[in-house]
Design an enzyme around this catalytic site. Structure first.
Site, mmCIF file in Angstrom:
data_model
loop_
_atom_site.group_PDB
_atom_site.id
_atom_site.type_symbol
_atom_site.label_atom_id
_atom_site.label_comp_id
_atom_site.label_asym_id
_atom_site.label_seq_id
_atom_site.Cartn_x
_atom_site.Cartn_y
_atom_site.Cartn_z
ATOM 1 N N TYR A 38 5.138 5.366 46.012
ATOM 2 C CA TYR A 38 4.554 6.596 46.710
ATOM 3 C C TYR A 38 3.151 6.312 46.738
ATOM 4 C CZ TYR A 38 9.297 8.216 45.589
ATOM 5 O OH TYR A 38 10.396 8.692 45.469
ATOM 6 N N HIS B 130 14.276 1.956 41.561
ATOM 7 C CA HIS B 130 14.573 2.788 42.640
ATOM 8 C C HIS B 130 15.523 2.352 43.653
ATOM 9 C CE1 HIS B 130 11.230 5.012 45.064
ATOM 10 N NE2 HIS B 130 12.239 5.575 45.536
ATOM 11 N N SER C 270 15.582 14.702 47.933
ATOM 12 C CA SER C 270 15.784 15.559 49.221
ATOM 13 C C SER C 270 16.734 16.781 49.233
ATOM 14 C CB SER C 270 15.930 14.343 50.360
ATOM 15 O OG SER C 270 15.003 13.603 50.227
ATOM 16 N N PRO C 271 16.733 17.647 48.105
ATOM 17 C CA PRO C 271 17.751 18.702 48.085
ATOM 18 C C PRO C 271 17.480 19.617 49.213
ATOM 19 C CG PRO C 271 15.941 18.861 46.485
ATOM 20 C CD PRO C 271 15.620 17.651 46.965
ATOM 21 N N LEU C 272 16.492 19.796 49.726
ATOM 22 C CA LEU C 272 16.080 20.518 51.133
ATOM 23 C C LEU C 272 16.455 20.002 52.231
ATOM 24 C CD1 LEU C 272 12.864 22.374 49.685
ATOM 25 C CD2 LEU C 272 15.261 23.360 49.770
ATOM 26 N N GLY C 273 17.058 18.821 52.410
ATOM 27 C CA GLY C 273 17.372 17.992 53.387
ATOM 28 C C GLY C 273 15.892 17.520 53.932
ATOM 29 N N ARG C 274 15.107 17.017 53.360
ATOM 30 C CA ARG C 274 13.777 16.505 53.736
ATOM 31 C C ARG C 274 12.834 17.790 54.461
ATOM 32 N NH1 ARG C 274 13.567 11.457 52.692
ATOM 33 N NH2 ARG C 274 15.436 10.378 52.379
ATOM 34 N N GLY C 275 13.510 19.016 54.045
ATOM 35 C CA GLY C 275 12.583 20.264 54.840
ATOM 36 C C GLY C 275 13.497 20.866 55.741
ATOM 37 N N PHE C 276 14.376 20.107 56.248
ATOM 38 C CA PHE C 276 15.124 20.573 57.229
ATOM 39 C C PHE C 276 16.031 21.828 57.237
ATOM 40 C CE2 PHE C 276 18.673 20.668 60.400
ATOM 41 C CZ PHE C 276 18.170 20.696 61.538
HETATM 42 P P1 ATR Z 1 12.142 14.987 49.522
HETATM 43 O O1 ATR Z 1 12.798 15.120 48.160
HETATM 44 O O2 ATR Z 1 11.981 14.173 50.182
HETATM 45 O O3 ATR Z 1 10.579 15.794 49.276
HETATM 46 P P2 ATR Z 1 13.030 17.690 50.111
HETATM 47 O O4 ATR Z 1 12.723 18.319 48.832
HETATM 48 O O5 ATR Z 1 14.426 18.065 50.522
HETATM 49 O O6 ATR Z 1 12.605 16.298 50.312
HETATM 50 O O7 ATR Z 1 12.084 18.484 51.224
HETATM 51 C C1 ATR Z 1 10.771 18.492 51.265
HETATM 52 C C2 ATR Z 1 10.164 18.955 52.424
HETATM 53 O O8 ATR Z 1 10.463 20.222 52.443
HETATM 54 C C3 ATR Z 1 8.605 18.893 52.614
HETATM 55 O O9 ATR Z 1 8.264 18.490 53.864
HETATM 56 C C4 ATR Z 1 8.133 20.323 52.183
HETATM 57 O O10 ATR Z 1 7.113 20.602 52.924
HETATM 58 P P3 ATR Z 1 5.701 21.368 52.516
HETATM 59 O O11 ATR Z 1 4.996 20.258 51.400
HETATM 60 O O12 ATR Z 1 4.983 21.866 53.735
HETATM 61 O O13 ATR Z 1 6.076 22.403 51.435
HETATM 62 C C5 ATR Z 1 9.337 21.023 52.721
HETATM 63 N N1 ATR Z 1 9.510 22.568 51.978
HETATM 64 C C6 ATR Z 1 9.618 22.471 50.315
HETATM 65 N N2 ATR Z 1 9.818 23.686 50.148
HETATM 66 C C7 ATR Z 1 9.786 24.300 51.199
HETATM 67 C C8 ATR Z 1 9.886 25.812 51.434
HETATM 68 N N3 ATR Z 1 10.196 26.705 50.536
HETATM 69 N N4 ATR Z 1 9.734 26.260 52.636
HETATM 70 C C9 ATR Z 1 9.583 25.465 53.820
HETATM 71 N N5 ATR Z 1 9.487 24.382 53.325
HETATM 72 C C10 ATR Z 1 9.459 23.705 52.358
#
Ligand code: ATR
Length: 324
Positions: A57, A125, A204-210
């Site tokens: 990273y 990794h 990526s539990p938030l689907g990379r933010g999606f």
């Molecule tokens: P990864 O594991 O790849 O980081 P993730 O945790 O699924 O992926 O999602 C990360 C993304 O969600 C980031 O782009 C983050 O954007 P910000 O840095 O702007 O927050 C976004 N994200 C995380 N929490 C969020 C929330 N509560 N509302 C909106 N976006 C969020």
């Protein structure tokens, strides 16, 4: 914040903090170290003890950032970092290398950058098809014996590899993408980890933010943002996948939460050995994510979420380094 014990006895807050996006791959990465440090500090204050980084990273800068941010509070946090995708020979080119020599070169660099005497959880990794996993784990076991790392894990490993690794030395955690739109671990990985007593860390539990519902168009993302080349975010796929967010949002409205919080609460309900690591660069988003610890969904809501539409598009443009 509730805690879970991963595998060989690693206690972590059950929601961790993924630090990748602070320094790499996502929009805004590397542009606000002070803001990122504030997020890490706020996370510790809110009871988050589990911080995830990797040498790749940045490369390297994310480990430095995390090491600086936890200075003076090292004993309150669990640091997880990763090796195996940088070569560390004449230059730092990328490539899969799980050789004992590379493990040793990598760990010294990570310890220095994190400015610490030990790494709590050290992951390979991506698996290296050119090195028997027994060699890699042998090298990791030596690092455990020397006190340089406390536990080890594997990221995106195939079930057979996990078994072979575990036979050499117990695996503490497997980290793999897992969320409402990435359900692949459910068929084989999760049952295997339960059988072997290994912890699971969904990235990526938030689907990379999606899944938070805030990304509706690629125009919102920088030119260099990794998601621009991720199949799920491209053109028709992105439009089709909005359906998933709408289904998550329906449950969120019922419980008075955000879709992101519902996505995290659903994950937390999938087992006792699960510690997702949502990533964020913003204090307000961190606070929202941490609050998902207290969100309990009904069996009907969990079932509705488990039945959301399947995603359009692969998890990565190149799936070949996964599940090896
Ligand atoms: P990864 O594991 O790849 O980081 P993730 O945790 O699924 O992926 O999602 C990360 C993304 O969600 C980031 O782009 C983050 O954007 P910000 O840095 O702007 O927050 C976004 N994200 C995380 N929490 C969020 C929330 N509560 N509302 C909106 N976006 C969020």
């Amino acid at each position: 914040m509730k805690h879970v014990t991963l595998g060989t006895g690693l206690d972590v807050s059950r929601l961790g903090l993924g630090c990748m996006g602070m320094s790499a791959f996502y929009t805004g990465a590397g542009q606000d170290d002070a803001g990122a440090t504030a997020v890490i500090h706020r996370a510790i204050d809110l009871g988050v003890t589990f911080f995830d980084t990797a040498e790749i990273y940045g490369p390297y800068t994310n480990e430095v950032l995390l090491g600086q941010a936890v200075k003076g509070r090292r004993d309150q946090v669990v640091i997880a970092t990763k090796f195996g995708t940088l070569l560390h020979r004449s230059d730092d080119s990328r490539g899969l290398d799980g050789s004992a020599e590379n493990v040793r070169l990598a760990v010294e660099g990570s310890l220095k950058r994190l400015d610490t005497d030990y790494i709590d959880l050290y992951y390979q990794h991506r698996m290296d098809p050119g090195t028997p996993i027994e060699e890699t784990v042998g090298a990791l076991k030596q690092l455990i014996d020397e006190g340089k790392i406390r536990h080890y894990g594997l990221s995106e490993a195939a079930p057979a590899t996990i078994r072979r690794a575990h036979a050499v030395h117990p695996v503490t955690a497997v980290q793999t993408e897992y969320s409402l739109w990435s359900r692949d671990p459910e068929s084989e990985i999760l049952p295997l980890l339960r059988e072997l007593g290994i912890g699971f860390v969904p990235y990526s539990p938030l689907g990379r933010g999606f899944l938070t519902g805030t990304i509706r168009s690629l125009d919102q993302l920088d030119e260099a943002d990794f998601r621009r080349n991720n199949p799920r975010f491209e053109g028709e796929n992105l439009q089709a996948n909005i359906r998933i967010v709408e289904e998550v949002d329906a449950v969120a409205s019922e419980v008075g939460a955000t879709p992101g919080q519902v996505a995290l609460a659903w994950l937390l309900a999938q087992g006792d050995n699960i510690a997702p690591i949502p990533g964020t660069t913003k204090v307000a988003n961190l606070e929202q994510n941490v609050a998902a610890d207290a969100l309990v969904l009904s069996p009907e809501q969990l079932a509705a979420l488990a039945a959301v539409a399947a995603p359009a598009g692969d998890r990565y443009a190149d799936m070949s380094p996964l599940n090896r």
